[in-house]
Design a protein around this motif. Structure first.
Motif, PDB file in Angstrom:
ATOM      1  N   ALA A  18      10.934   0.501  -1.710  1.00 14.60           N
ATOM      2  CA  ALA A  18      10.338  -0.262  -1.128  1.00 14.60           C
ATOM      3  C   ALA A  18       9.160  -0.009  -0.844  1.00 14.60           C
ATOM      4  O   ALA A  18       7.925  -1.015  -0.981  1.00 14.60           O
ATOM      5  CB  ALA A  18      11.165  -0.817   0.197  1.00 14.60           C
ATOM      6  N   ARG A  19       8.544   1.061  -0.339  1.00 13.34           N
ATOM      7  CA  ARG A  19       7.271   1.219  -0.146  1.00 13.34           C
ATOM      8  C   ARG A  19       6.320   1.415  -1.237  1.00 13.34           C
ATOM      9  O   ARG A  19       5.180   0.874  -0.962  1.00 13.34           O
ATOM     10  CB  ARG A  19       7.279   3.038   0.508  1.00 13.34           C
ATOM     11  CG  ARG A  19       5.875   3.144   0.947  1.00 13.34           C
ATOM     12  CD  ARG A  19       5.768   4.703   1.600  1.00 13.34           C
ATOM     13  NE  ARG A  19       6.850   5.032   2.330  1.00 13.34           N
ATOM     14  CZ  ARG A  19       7.869   5.864   2.546  1.00 13.34           C
ATOM     15  NH1 ARG A  19       7.726   6.776   1.403  1.00 13.34           N
ATOM     16  NH2 ARG A  19       8.907   5.978   3.411  1.00 13.34           N
ATOM     17  N   ASP A  20       6.886   1.694  -2.482  1.00 17.19           N
ATOM     18  CA  ASP A  20       6.091   1.747  -3.623  1.00 17.19           C
ATOM     19  C   ASP A  20       5.720   0.134  -4.043  1.00 17.19           C
ATOM     20  O   ASP A  20       4.830  -0.189  -4.281  1.00 17.19           O
ATOM     21  CB  ASP A  20       6.717   2.400  -4.641  1.00 17.19           C
ATOM     22  CG  ASP A  20       6.661   3.760  -4.622  1.00 17.19           C
ATOM     23  OD1 ASP A  20       6.028   4.413  -3.882  1.00 17.19           O
ATOM     24  OD2 ASP A  20       7.561   4.625  -5.378  1.00 17.19           O
ATOM     25  N   ALA A  25       2.067  -4.402  -3.997  1.00 15.25           N
ATOM     26  CA  ALA A  25       1.546  -5.804  -3.881  1.00 15.25           C
ATOM     27  C   ALA A  25       0.367  -5.618  -2.923  1.00 15.25           C
ATOM     28  O   ALA A  25      -0.483  -6.639  -3.389  1.00 15.25           O
ATOM     29  CB  ALA A  25       2.889  -6.334  -2.814  1.00 15.25           C
ATOM     30  N   PHE A  26      -0.117  -4.851  -2.031  1.00 13.84           N
ATOM     31  CA  PHE A  26      -1.328  -4.620  -1.646  1.00 13.84           C
ATOM     32  C   PHE A  26      -2.158  -4.327  -2.548  1.00 13.84           C
ATOM     33  O   PHE A  26      -3.488  -5.044  -2.444  1.00 13.84           O
ATOM     34  CB  PHE A  26      -1.465  -3.317  -0.487  1.00 13.84           C
ATOM     35  CG  PHE A  26      -0.950  -3.804   0.657  1.00 13.84           C
ATOM     36  CD1 PHE A  26      -2.021  -4.499   1.784  1.00 13.84           C
ATOM     37  CD2 PHE A  26       0.361  -4.000   1.233  1.00 13.84           C
ATOM     38  CE1 PHE A  26      -1.621  -4.668   3.073  1.00 13.84           C
ATOM     39  CE2 PHE A  26       0.617  -4.228   2.587  1.00 13.84           C
ATOM     40  CZ  PHE A  26      -0.548  -4.654   3.257  1.00 13.84           C
ATOM     41  N   ILE A  34      -8.096 -10.780  -2.155  1.00 15.25           N
ATOM     42  CA  ILE A  34      -7.574 -11.136  -0.810  1.00 15.25           C
ATOM     43  C   ILE A  34      -7.888  -9.851   0.029  1.00 15.25           C
ATOM     44  O   ILE A  34      -7.823  -8.602  -0.213  1.00 15.25           O
ATOM     45  CB  ILE A  34      -5.946 -11.096  -0.946  1.00 15.25           C
ATOM     46  CG1 ILE A  34      -5.373 -12.510  -1.653  1.00 15.25           C
ATOM     47  CG2 ILE A  34      -5.388 -11.488   0.611  1.00 15.25           C
ATOM     48  CD1 ILE A  34      -4.126 -12.637  -2.019  1.00 15.25           C
ATOM     49  N   ASP A  35      -8.264 -10.474   1.107  1.00 14.49           N
ATOM     50  CA  ASP A  35      -8.735  -9.541   2.383  1.00 14.49           C
ATOM     51  C   ASP A  35      -7.530  -8.432   2.453  1.00 14.49           C
ATOM     52  O   ASP A  35      -6.613  -8.956   3.016  1.00 14.49           O
ATOM     53  CB  ASP A  35      -9.325 -10.311   3.461  1.00 14.49           C
ATOM     54  CG  ASP A  35      -9.784  -9.341   4.646  1.00 14.49           C
ATOM     55  OD1 ASP A  35     -10.509  -8.624   4.564  1.00 14.49           O
ATOM     56  OD2 ASP A  35      -9.008  -9.320   5.713  1.00 14.49           O
ATOM     57  N   ALA A  40      -2.260  -7.485   5.461  1.00 15.61           N
ATOM     58  CA  ALA A  40      -1.461  -6.567   6.257  1.00 15.61           C
ATOM     59  C   ALA A  40      -0.908  -7.527   7.345  1.00 15.61           C
ATOM     60  O   ALA A  40       0.397  -7.324   7.605  1.00 15.61           O
ATOM     61  CB  ALA A  40      -2.387  -5.605   6.763  1.00 15.61           C
ATOM     62  N   GLU A  41      -1.657  -8.285   7.609  1.00 16.59           N
ATOM     63  CA  GLU A  41      -1.207  -9.432   8.952  1.00 16.59           C
ATOM     64  C   GLU A  41       0.068 -10.255   8.261  1.00 16.59           C
ATOM     65  O   GLU A  41       1.001 -10.548   9.034  1.00 16.59           O
ATOM     66  CB  GLU A  41      -2.182 -10.180   9.501  1.00 16.59           C
ATOM     67  CG  GLU A  41      -3.158  -9.475  10.326  1.00 16.59           C
ATOM     68  CD  GLU A  41      -4.313 -10.386  10.649  1.00 16.59           C
ATOM     69  OE1 GLU A  41      -4.331 -11.700  10.743  1.00 16.59           O
ATOM     70  OE2 GLU A  41      -5.226  -9.642  11.443  1.00 16.59           O
ATOM     71  N   GLU A  42       0.008 -10.631   7.072  1.00 22.15           N
ATOM     72  CA  GLU A  42       0.950 -11.689   6.493  1.00 22.15           C
ATOM     73  C   GLU A  42       2.187 -10.691   6.114  1.00 22.15           C
ATOM     74  O   GLU A  42       3.211 -11.121   6.335  1.00 22.15           O
ATOM     75  CB  GLU A  42       0.548 -12.112   5.224  1.00 22.15           C
ATOM     76  CG  GLU A  42      -0.475 -13.431   5.770  1.00 22.15           C
ATOM     77  CD  GLU A  42       0.040 -14.458   6.516  1.00 22.15           C
ATOM     78  OE1 GLU A  42       1.252 -14.855   6.547  1.00 22.15           O
ATOM     79  OE2 GLU A  42      -0.650 -14.802   7.519  1.00 22.15           O
ATOM     80  N   ALA A  43       1.982  -9.387   5.898  1.00 21.98           N
ATOM     81  CA  ALA A  43       3.169  -8.586   5.364  1.00 21.98           C
ATOM     82  C   ALA A  43       3.857  -8.332   6.875  1.00 21.98           C
ATOM     83  O   ALA A  43       5.395  -8.085   6.732  1.00 21.98           O
ATOM     84  CB  ALA A  43       2.753  -7.341   4.941  1.00 21.98           C
TER      85      ALA A  43
END
Length: 83
Positions: A18-20, A25-26, A34-35, A40-43
């Motif tokens: 999951a972390r990978d 995705a980031f 994408i900023d 991060a906020e949307e995640a």
């Protein structure tokens, strides 16, 4: 190995996978322009919605409160980006 040990290893494997996926995705989002802050906020918002659906508001509110304390003491600062 006991069944509990096997479960623990399977859980750890899933957490690493999951972390990978989240990390990938980031990277993809940033490469697409994408900023990172918006990503991060949307995640976080997506994760909270999913956790509330799975575990309920009370448990997640407690979890977030505990995480707030962790933030205040710098527990996440070791991973701060410098962009």
């Amino acid at each position: 190995m006991t069944p509990m040990t096997i479960d623990r290893f399977e859980t750890e494997d899933q957490r690493h996978a999951a972390r990978d996926l989240v990390t990938d995705a980031f990277v993809e989002a940033v490469q697409s322009g994408i900023d990172p802050g918006h990503m991060a906020e949307e995640a976080i918002a997506c994760a909270v919605r999913e956790l509330v659906a799975l575990r309920g508001e009370d448990k997640i509110a407690c979890m977030l409160e505990a995480m707030s304390v962790d933030v205040e003491i710098g527990a996440y600062s070791a991973h701060v980006r410098t962009n």
